[in-house]
Design a protein around this motif. Structure first.
Motif, PDB file in Angstrom:
ATOM      1  N   LEU A 167       0.823  -1.210   0.000  1.00  0.00           N
ATOM      2  CA  LEU A 167       0.000   0.000   0.000  1.00  0.00           C
ATOM      3  C   LEU A 167       0.855   1.258   0.000  1.00  0.00           C
ATOM      4  O   LEU A 167       0.458   2.287  -0.552  1.00  0.00           O
ATOM      5  CB  LEU A 167      -0.924   0.010   1.225  1.00  0.00           C
ATOM      6  CG  LEU A 167      -2.011  -1.066   1.288  1.00  0.00           C
ATOM      7  CD1 LEU A 167      -2.853  -0.886   2.544  1.00  0.00           C
ATOM      8  CD2 LEU A 167      -2.911  -1.036   0.057  1.00  0.00           C
ATOM      9  N   TYR A 168       2.029   1.192   0.609  1.00  0.00           N
ATOM     10  CA  TYR A 168       2.891   2.364   0.727  1.00  0.00           C
ATOM     11  C   TYR A 168       3.639   2.719  -0.557  1.00  0.00           C
ATOM     12  O   TYR A 168       4.295   3.772  -0.616  1.00  0.00           O
ATOM     13  CB  TYR A 168       3.923   2.149   1.831  1.00  0.00           C
ATOM     14  CG  TYR A 168       3.381   2.182   3.244  1.00  0.00           C
ATOM     15  CD1 TYR A 168       2.207   2.859   3.568  1.00  0.00           C
ATOM     16  CD2 TYR A 168       4.072   1.530   4.278  1.00  0.00           C
ATOM     17  CE1 TYR A 168       1.723   2.885   4.870  1.00  0.00           C
ATOM     18  CE2 TYR A 168       3.594   1.562   5.588  1.00  0.00           C
ATOM     19  CZ  TYR A 168       2.430   2.241   5.877  1.00  0.00           C
ATOM     20  OH  TYR A 168       1.963   2.275   7.170  1.00  0.00           O
ATOM     21  N   GLU A 169       3.571   1.887  -1.547  1.00  0.00           N
ATOM     22  CA  GLU A 169       4.321   2.144  -2.779  1.00  0.00           C
ATOM     23  C   GLU A 169       3.960   3.509  -3.363  1.00  0.00           C
ATOM     24  O   GLU A 169       2.789   3.814  -3.595  1.00  0.00           O
ATOM     25  CB  GLU A 169       4.043   1.055  -3.817  1.00  0.00           C
ATOM     26  CG  GLU A 169       4.655  -0.286  -3.475  1.00  0.00           C
ATOM     27  CD  GLU A 169       4.280  -1.370  -4.476  1.00  0.00           C
ATOM     28  OE1 GLU A 169       4.763  -2.502  -4.315  1.00  0.00           O
ATOM     29  OE2 GLU A 169       3.509  -1.099  -5.416  1.00  0.00           O
ATOM     30  N   GLY A 170       4.995   4.350  -3.577  1.00  0.00           N
ATOM     31  CA  GLY A 170       4.785   5.664  -4.167  1.00  0.00           C
ATOM     32  C   GLY A 170       4.497   6.776  -3.178  1.00  0.00           C
ATOM     33  O   GLY A 170       4.378   7.947  -3.565  1.00  0.00           O
ATOM     34  N   TRP A 171       4.361   6.452  -1.888  1.00  0.00           N
ATOM     35  CA  TRP A 171       4.099   7.487  -0.894  1.00  0.00           C
ATOM     36  C   TRP A 171       5.330   8.378  -0.712  1.00  0.00           C
ATOM     37  O   TRP A 171       6.470   7.940  -0.873  1.00  0.00           O
ATOM     38  CB  TRP A 171       3.728   6.857   0.438  1.00  0.00           C
ATOM     39  CG  TRP A 171       2.346   6.254   0.478  1.00  0.00           C
ATOM     40  CD1 TRP A 171       1.638   5.737  -0.561  1.00  0.00           C
ATOM     41  CD2 TRP A 171       1.529   6.100   1.634  1.00  0.00           C
ATOM     42  NE1 TRP A 171       0.421   5.271  -0.124  1.00  0.00           N
ATOM     43  CE2 TRP A 171       0.317   5.487   1.221  1.00  0.00           C
ATOM     44  CE3 TRP A 171       1.689   6.422   2.978  1.00  0.00           C
ATOM     45  CZ2 TRP A 171      -0.707   5.184   2.114  1.00  0.00           C
ATOM     46  CZ3 TRP A 171       0.664   6.126   3.873  1.00  0.00           C
ATOM     47  CH2 TRP A 171      -0.520   5.523   3.438  1.00  0.00           C
ATOM     48  N   THR A 172       5.096   9.615  -0.330  1.00  0.00           N
ATOM     49  CA  THR A 172       6.193  10.572  -0.149  1.00  0.00           C
ATOM     50  C   THR A 172       6.398  10.962   1.308  1.00  0.00           C
ATOM     51  O   THR A 172       7.464  11.472   1.656  1.00  0.00           O
ATOM     52  CB  THR A 172       5.931  11.847  -0.966  1.00  0.00           C
ATOM     53  OG1 THR A 172       4.708  12.456  -0.524  1.00  0.00           O
ATOM     54  CG2 THR A 172       5.829  11.533  -2.457  1.00  0.00           C
ATOM     55  N   ARG A 173       5.409  10.732   2.162  1.00  0.00           N
ATOM     56  CA  ARG A 173       5.510  11.151   3.567  1.00  0.00           C
ATOM     57  C   ARG A 173       5.865   9.954   4.450  1.00  0.00           C
ATOM     58  O   ARG A 173       5.022   9.127   4.786  1.00  0.00           O
ATOM     59  CB  ARG A 173       4.193  11.788   4.022  1.00  0.00           C
ATOM     60  CG  ARG A 173       3.866  13.077   3.311  1.00  0.00           C
ATOM     61  CD  ARG A 173       2.539  13.660   3.775  1.00  0.00           C
ATOM     62  NE  ARG A 173       2.506  13.903   5.221  1.00  0.00           N
ATOM     63  CZ  ARG A 173       1.442  14.356   5.889  1.00  0.00           C
ATOM     64  NH1 ARG A 173       0.314  14.595   5.219  1.00  0.00           N
ATOM     65  NH2 ARG A 173       1.497  14.561   7.189  1.00  0.00           N
ATOM     66  N   GLU A 174       7.128   9.864   4.818  1.00  0.00           N
ATOM     67  CA  GLU A 174       7.588   8.737   5.624  1.00  0.00           C
ATOM     68  C   GLU A 174       6.954   8.711   7.012  1.00  0.00           C
ATOM     69  O   GLU A 174       6.796   7.640   7.607  1.00  0.00           O
ATOM     70  CB  GLU A 174       9.110   8.786   5.752  1.00  0.00           C
ATOM     71  CG  GLU A 174       9.849   8.526   4.436  1.00  0.00           C
ATOM     72  CD  GLU A 174      11.350   8.463   4.631  1.00  0.00           C
ATOM     73  OE1 GLU A 174      11.804   8.572   5.800  1.00  0.00           O
ATOM     74  OE2 GLU A 174      12.063   8.313   3.628  1.00  0.00           O
ATOM     75  N   GLU A 175       6.565   9.889   7.530  1.00  0.00           N
ATOM     76  CA  GLU A 175       6.009   9.932   8.882  1.00  0.00           C
ATOM     77  C   GLU A 175       4.639   9.270   8.979  1.00  0.00           C
ATOM     78  O   GLU A 175       4.154   8.999  10.083  1.00  0.00           O
ATOM     79  CB  GLU A 175       5.912  11.379   9.379  1.00  0.00           C
ATOM     80  CG  GLU A 175       4.817  12.228   8.751  1.00  0.00           C
ATOM     81  CD  GLU A 175       5.243  12.903   7.449  1.00  0.00           C
ATOM     82  OE1 GLU A 175       4.551  13.850   7.019  1.00  0.00           O
ATOM     83  OE2 GLU A 175       6.263  12.471   6.879  1.00  0.00           O
TER      84      GLU A 175
END
Length: 311
Positions: free
Chosen positions: A276-284
Protein backbone atom coordinates in the motif's frame (compact mmCIF):
# COMPACT_ATOMS: atom_id res chain seq x y z
CA UNK A 1 -41.55 1.95 19.43
CA UNK A 2 -38.12 0.35 19.09
CA UNK A 3 -35.47 3.12 18.78
CA UNK A 4 -33.94 1.18 15.89
CA UNK A 5 -36.85 2.30 13.72
CA UNK A 6 -38.00 5.43 15.56
CA UNK A 7 -37.30 8.57 13.49
CA UNK A 8 -34.72 11.03 14.76
CA UNK A 9 -36.00 13.72 17.10
CA UNK A 10 -32.70 15.53 17.65
CA UNK A 11 -30.49 17.55 15.34
CA UNK A 12 -26.77 17.82 16.06
CA UNK A 13 -25.53 20.94 17.81
CA UNK A 14 -22.27 22.40 16.54
CA UNK A 15 -19.58 21.81 19.18
CA UNK A 16 -17.04 24.12 17.51
CA UNK A 17 -17.28 26.78 20.28
CA UNK A 18 -16.21 24.13 22.80
CA UNK A 19 -12.79 23.82 21.17
CA UNK A 20 -11.81 26.91 23.17
CA UNK A 21 -13.18 25.41 26.41
CA UNK A 22 -11.60 21.96 26.96
CA UNK A 23 -13.40 21.13 30.21
CA UNK A 24 -16.79 21.94 28.68
CA UNK A 25 -15.91 19.92 25.58
CA UNK A 26 -15.08 16.87 27.69
CA UNK A 27 -18.27 17.26 29.75
CA UNK A 28 -20.41 17.45 26.63
CA UNK A 29 -18.65 14.41 25.14
CA UNK A 30 -19.20 12.45 28.35
CA UNK A 31 -22.88 13.43 28.41
CA UNK A 32 -23.77 12.70 24.78
CA UNK A 33 -21.21 10.12 23.69
CA UNK A 34 -20.56 12.14 20.52
CA UNK A 35 -19.68 15.61 19.26
CA UNK A 36 -20.44 17.25 15.91
CA UNK A 37 -18.25 19.92 14.33
CA UNK A 38 -19.51 22.06 11.47
CA UNK A 39 -16.98 22.84 8.71
CA UNK A 40 -14.11 21.37 10.75
CA UNK A 41 -12.04 20.84 7.60
CA UNK A 42 -12.05 23.31 4.75
CA UNK A 43 -14.32 22.44 1.89
CA UNK A 44 -11.33 22.60 -0.47
CA UNK A 45 -9.45 19.91 1.49
CA UNK A 46 -12.40 17.55 1.36
CA UNK A 47 -13.23 18.15 -2.30
CA UNK A 48 -9.62 17.45 -3.26
CA UNK A 49 -9.80 14.03 -1.61
CA UNK A 50 -13.25 13.46 -3.10
CA UNK A 51 -11.83 14.01 -6.57
CA UNK A 52 -9.07 11.46 -5.99
CA UNK A 53 -11.48 8.84 -4.68
CA UNK A 54 -13.99 9.38 -7.47
CA UNK A 55 -11.19 9.19 -10.01
CA UNK A 56 -10.61 5.60 -8.84
CA UNK A 57 -14.26 4.82 -9.54
CA UNK A 58 -14.03 6.53 -12.91
CA UNK A 59 -11.00 4.42 -13.85
CA UNK A 60 -13.03 1.31 -13.05
CA UNK A 61 -15.94 2.49 -15.21
CA UNK A 62 -18.25 2.84 -12.19
CA UNK A 63 -19.20 6.47 -12.85
CA UNK A 64 -21.46 7.93 -15.53
CA UNK A 65 -18.99 9.29 -18.13
CA UNK A 66 -21.48 11.98 -19.15
CA UNK A 67 -21.71 13.48 -15.64
CA UNK A 68 -19.17 15.78 -13.92
CA UNK A 69 -16.68 13.75 -11.88
CA UNK A 70 -17.34 15.51 -8.56
CA UNK A 71 -21.09 14.86 -8.82
CA UNK A 72 -20.38 11.17 -8.15
CA UNK A 73 -23.09 9.77 -10.43
CA UNK A 74 -22.88 6.01 -10.81
CA UNK A 75 -22.75 4.10 -14.08
CA UNK A 76 -26.07 2.46 -13.30
CA UNK A 77 -26.12 -0.27 -15.95
CA UNK A 78 -22.72 -1.53 -14.81
CA UNK A 79 -23.62 -1.27 -11.11
CA UNK A 80 -26.94 -3.03 -11.64
CA UNK A 81 -25.03 -5.92 -13.23
CA UNK A 82 -22.85 -6.42 -10.14
CA UNK A 83 -23.57 -9.25 -7.73
CA UNK A 84 -24.68 -8.88 -4.12
CA UNK A 85 -21.33 -10.37 -3.06
CA UNK A 86 -19.35 -7.80 -5.06
CA UNK A 87 -21.30 -4.84 -3.73
CA UNK A 88 -21.27 -5.96 -0.09
CA UNK A 89 -17.64 -7.07 0.06
CA UNK A 90 -16.22 -6.23 3.50
CA UNK A 91 -19.05 -3.75 4.16
CA UNK A 92 -17.47 -0.93 2.19
CA UNK A 93 -20.00 -0.66 -0.65
CA UNK A 94 -17.86 -1.58 -3.63
CA UNK A 95 -15.49 -4.25 -4.94
CA UNK A 96 -12.19 -5.40 -3.48
CA UNK A 97 -10.35 -4.15 -6.57
CA UNK A 98 -11.72 -0.63 -6.15
CA UNK A 99 -11.07 -0.63 -2.42
CA UNK A 100 -7.48 -1.70 -2.91
CA UNK A 101 -6.88 1.40 -5.02
CA UNK A 102 -8.55 3.61 -2.41
CA UNK A 103 -6.40 2.10 0.34
CA UNK A 104 -3.28 2.95 -1.67
CA UNK A 105 -4.12 6.68 -1.62
CA UNK A 106 -1.67 8.48 0.65
CA UNK A 107 -4.08 11.42 0.89
CA UNK A 108 -6.80 9.14 2.29
CA UNK A 109 -4.60 7.93 5.14
CA UNK A 110 -3.19 11.42 5.74
CA UNK A 111 -6.57 12.69 6.96
CA UNK A 112 -6.13 10.79 10.25
CA UNK A 113 -2.91 12.76 10.85
CA UNK A 114 -4.39 16.19 10.16
CA UNK A 115 -2.97 18.48 12.88
CA UNK A 116 -6.36 19.99 13.64
CA UNK A 117 -7.94 16.55 14.09
CA UNK A 118 -5.13 15.31 16.34
CA UNK A 119 -5.42 18.53 18.34
CA UNK A 120 -9.13 17.92 18.84
CA UNK A 121 -8.54 14.44 20.24
CA UNK A 122 -5.60 15.63 22.38
CA UNK A 123 -8.07 18.06 23.96
CA UNK A 124 -10.75 15.40 24.37
CA UNK A 125 -8.40 12.81 25.88
CA UNK A 126 -6.27 15.20 27.92
CA UNK A 127 -3.17 13.45 26.62
CA UNK A 128 -1.36 12.56 23.39
CA UNK A 129 -3.55 10.92 20.76
CA UNK A 130 -2.69 7.79 18.81
CA UNK A 131 -4.40 7.58 15.40
CA UNK A 132 -5.12 4.00 14.33
CA UNK A 133 -3.61 3.20 10.91
CA UNK A 134 -6.57 0.91 10.09
CA UNK A 135 -8.49 3.62 8.25
CA UNK A 136 -11.77 2.69 6.54
CA UNK A 137 -13.43 4.23 3.50
CA UNK A 138 -17.06 3.66 2.56
CA UNK A 139 -17.67 3.90 -1.18
CA UNK A 140 -21.37 3.19 -1.25
CA UNK A 141 -22.47 2.66 -4.83
CA UNK A 142 -26.13 3.38 -5.67
CA UNK A 143 -27.74 -0.06 -5.57
CA UNK A 144 -30.71 -1.74 -3.91
CA UNK A 145 -28.43 -4.75 -3.40
CA UNK A 146 -26.38 -2.92 -0.78
CA UNK A 147 -27.08 -3.73 2.87
CA UNK A 148 -27.53 -0.66 5.07
CA UNK A 149 -25.22 -0.56 8.11
CA UNK A 150 -27.35 -1.52 11.16
CA UNK A 151 -27.29 0.04 14.65
CA UNK A 152 -24.10 -1.13 16.34
CA UNK A 153 -21.28 -0.28 18.74
CA UNK A 154 -17.76 -0.04 17.32
CA UNK A 155 -16.10 -1.58 20.37
CA UNK A 156 -17.31 -5.06 19.41
CA UNK A 157 -15.22 -4.81 16.24
CA UNK A 158 -12.26 -2.74 17.50
CA UNK A 159 -11.84 -3.88 21.13
CA UNK A 160 -8.62 -2.81 22.81
CA UNK A 161 -9.53 0.34 24.77
CA UNK A 162 -13.08 1.47 25.52
CA UNK A 163 -11.71 5.02 25.25
CA UNK A 164 -11.28 4.64 21.49
CA UNK A 165 -13.32 7.14 19.49
CA UNK A 166 -14.34 7.13 15.82
CA UNK A 167 -14.31 10.14 13.52
CA UNK A 168 -16.91 9.82 10.75
CA UNK A 169 -16.29 12.29 7.94
CA UNK A 170 -18.37 12.68 4.77
CA UNK A 171 -16.27 13.14 1.64
CA UNK A 172 -18.59 15.65 0.03
CA UNK A 173 -22.08 16.84 0.93
CA UNK A 174 -24.14 14.03 2.47
CA UNK A 175 -27.73 15.04 3.22
CA UNK A 176 -29.83 12.58 5.21
CA UNK A 177 -31.42 11.33 2.00
CA UNK A 178 -27.98 10.21 0.72
CA UNK A 179 -27.44 7.95 3.73
CA UNK A 180 -25.58 9.86 6.42
CA UNK A 181 -24.79 8.64 9.93
CA UNK A 182 -27.25 8.75 12.85
CA UNK A 183 -26.30 8.30 16.52
CA UNK A 184 -28.30 7.20 19.56
CA UNK A 185 -27.54 10.03 21.96
CA UNK A 186 -26.30 8.91 25.39
CA UNK A 187 -26.23 5.21 24.47
CA UNK A 188 -22.57 4.86 25.45
CA UNK A 189 -23.74 4.78 29.07
CA UNK A 190 -25.44 1.41 28.57
CA UNK A 191 -22.22 -0.59 28.31
CA UNK A 192 -22.00 -3.41 25.82
CA UNK A 193 -25.36 -4.41 24.38
CA UNK A 194 -26.53 -7.77 23.18
CA UNK A 195 -26.43 -8.35 19.44
CA UNK A 196 -28.08 -10.29 16.69
CA UNK A 197 -26.82 -11.15 13.21
CA UNK A 198 -27.37 -8.62 10.41
CA UNK A 199 -26.16 -8.70 6.79
CA UNK A 200 -24.97 -5.06 6.93
CA UNK A 201 -21.40 -3.90 7.54
CA UNK A 202 -19.87 -5.64 10.56
CA UNK A 203 -22.46 -8.42 10.55
CA UNK A 204 -23.87 -7.50 13.99
CA UNK A 205 -26.84 -5.40 15.07
CA UNK A 206 -27.18 -4.06 18.61
CA UNK A 207 -30.44 -4.94 20.35
CA UNK A 208 -31.97 -1.66 21.48
CA UNK A 209 -35.38 -2.49 22.97
CA UNK A 210 -36.31 -0.49 26.04
CA UNK A 211 -33.33 1.88 26.07
CA UNK A 212 -35.36 5.06 25.68
CA UNK A 213 -32.65 7.10 23.97
CA UNK A 214 -33.25 9.35 20.96
CA UNK A 215 -31.63 9.29 17.53
CA UNK A 216 -29.78 12.44 16.43
CA UNK A 217 -28.63 13.31 12.91
CA UNK A 218 -28.12 16.10 10.40
CA UNK A 219 -27.59 17.00 6.77
CA UNK A 220 -23.80 16.89 6.44
CA UNK A 221 -21.73 19.23 4.31
CA UNK A 222 -18.17 18.73 3.07
CA UNK A 223 -15.84 19.53 5.98
CA UNK A 224 -18.22 18.44 8.75
CA UNK A 225 -17.15 15.67 11.13
CA UNK A 226 -18.87 13.54 13.75
CA UNK A 227 -16.84 11.92 16.53
CA UNK A 228 -18.23 9.30 18.94
CA UNK A 229 -17.30 6.90 21.73
CA UNK A 230 -16.66 3.22 20.99
CA UNK A 231 -19.87 2.28 22.87
CA UNK A 232 -22.13 4.88 21.22
CA UNK A 233 -24.74 3.15 19.07
CA UNK A 234 -24.87 4.49 15.52
CA UNK A 235 -26.27 3.46 12.15
CA UNK A 236 -26.30 4.51 8.50
CA UNK A 237 -29.40 5.95 6.91
CA UNK A 238 -30.60 4.51 3.60
CA UNK A 239 -29.50 6.19 0.37
CA UNK A 240 -32.71 7.30 -1.31
CA UNK A 241 -31.16 9.57 -3.96
CA UNK A 242 -31.08 7.68 -7.28
CA UNK A 243 -27.69 7.34 -8.91
CA UNK A 244 -25.56 9.11 -6.30
CA UNK A 245 -22.45 7.53 -4.76
CA UNK A 246 -21.90 8.20 -1.04
CA UNK A 247 -18.31 8.60 0.18
CA UNK A 248 -17.24 8.73 3.82
CA UNK A 249 -14.33 7.92 6.13
CA UNK A 250 -14.13 6.00 9.42
CA UNK A 251 -11.01 7.04 11.35
CA UNK A 252 -10.23 5.87 14.88
CA UNK A 253 -8.28 7.45 17.72
CA UNK A 254 -7.36 6.57 21.28
CA UNK A 255 -5.23 7.94 24.13
CA UNK A 256 -1.68 6.80 23.43
CA UNK A 257 -1.38 5.35 26.94
CA UNK A 258 -4.32 2.95 26.46
CA UNK A 259 -4.09 -0.72 25.40
CA UNK A 260 -4.84 -1.75 21.83
CA UNK A 261 -5.86 -4.86 19.89
CA UNK A 262 -3.28 -5.87 17.30
CA UNK A 263 -5.66 -5.86 14.30
CA UNK A 264 -6.05 -2.08 14.70
CA UNK A 265 -2.50 -1.80 13.35
CA UNK A 266 -3.25 -3.82 10.20
CA UNK A 267 -4.71 -2.56 6.91
CA UNK A 268 -8.46 -2.70 6.48
CA UNK A 269 -8.77 -5.50 3.95
CA UNK A 270 -6.54 -8.37 2.83
CA UNK A 271 -3.66 -6.02 2.01
CA UNK A 272 -0.06 -5.48 3.15
CA UNK A 273 1.39 -2.15 4.27
CA UNK A 274 4.54 -2.47 2.15
CA UNK A 275 2.44 -2.76 -0.98
CA UNK A 276 0.00 0.00 0.00
CA UNK A 277 2.89 2.36 0.73
CA UNK A 278 4.32 2.14 -2.78
CA UNK A 279 4.78 5.66 -4.17
CA UNK A 280 4.10 7.49 -0.89
CA UNK A 281 6.19 10.57 -0.15
CA UNK A 282 5.51 11.15 3.57
CA UNK A 283 7.59 8.74 5.62
CA UNK A 284 6.01 9.93 8.88
CA UNK A 285 2.73 8.29 7.83
CA UNK A 286 4.33 4.86 7.49
CA UNK A 287 4.79 2.36 10.34
CA UNK A 288 4.63 5.24 12.83
CA UNK A 289 3.17 2.92 15.50
CA UNK A 290 6.40 0.95 15.80
CA UNK A 291 7.80 3.59 18.14
CA UNK A 292 4.89 3.18 20.56
CA UNK A 293 5.05 1.04 23.73
CA UNK A 294 1.61 -0.53 23.65
CA UNK A 295 -0.03 -3.04 25.92
CA UNK A 296 -1.79 -5.44 23.57
CA UNK A 297 -5.11 -7.03 24.46
CA UNK A 298 -6.24 -10.16 22.60
CA UNK A 299 -9.46 -10.05 20.60
CA UNK A 300 -12.29 -11.54 22.67
CA UNK A 301 -14.80 -13.23 20.39
CA UNK A 302 -17.09 -14.13 23.29
CA UNK A 303 -18.11 -10.56 24.12
CA UNK A 304 -19.54 -10.19 20.60
CA UNK A 305 -22.41 -12.51 21.55
CA UNK A 306 -23.58 -11.48 25.00
CA UNK A 307 -26.75 -13.50 25.29
CA UNK A 308 -27.32 -12.35 28.90
CA UNK A 309 -27.80 -8.78 27.68
CA UNK A 310 -30.47 -9.58 25.11
CA UNK A 311 -33.83 -8.24 26.23
Amino acid sequence: MDPAIKPATRTFEDATPLLAAPEELRREAEKKGYLFFKHFFTREEVIELRGQMLNVLQEEGLLDPAAPLLDGIGNQPLIDGMTVEELNWNGIGTTQQVYHKIQKLESFHAVAHHPKLLGLFDTLFGERTFPHPRNIARIMLPSDKLNVTPPHQDFLHIQGSYKTWTCWAPVGDVPKALGGLSVLEGSHDTGLLGVTANPGAGGLESILCGLGYEWAETDYEAGDILIFHSLTVHKALANTIPGRVRLSLDLRFQPASQPIENASLLPHGPFEWDELYEGWTREELQYYWKKEQFTFLPFNEEIRWQKDKIC
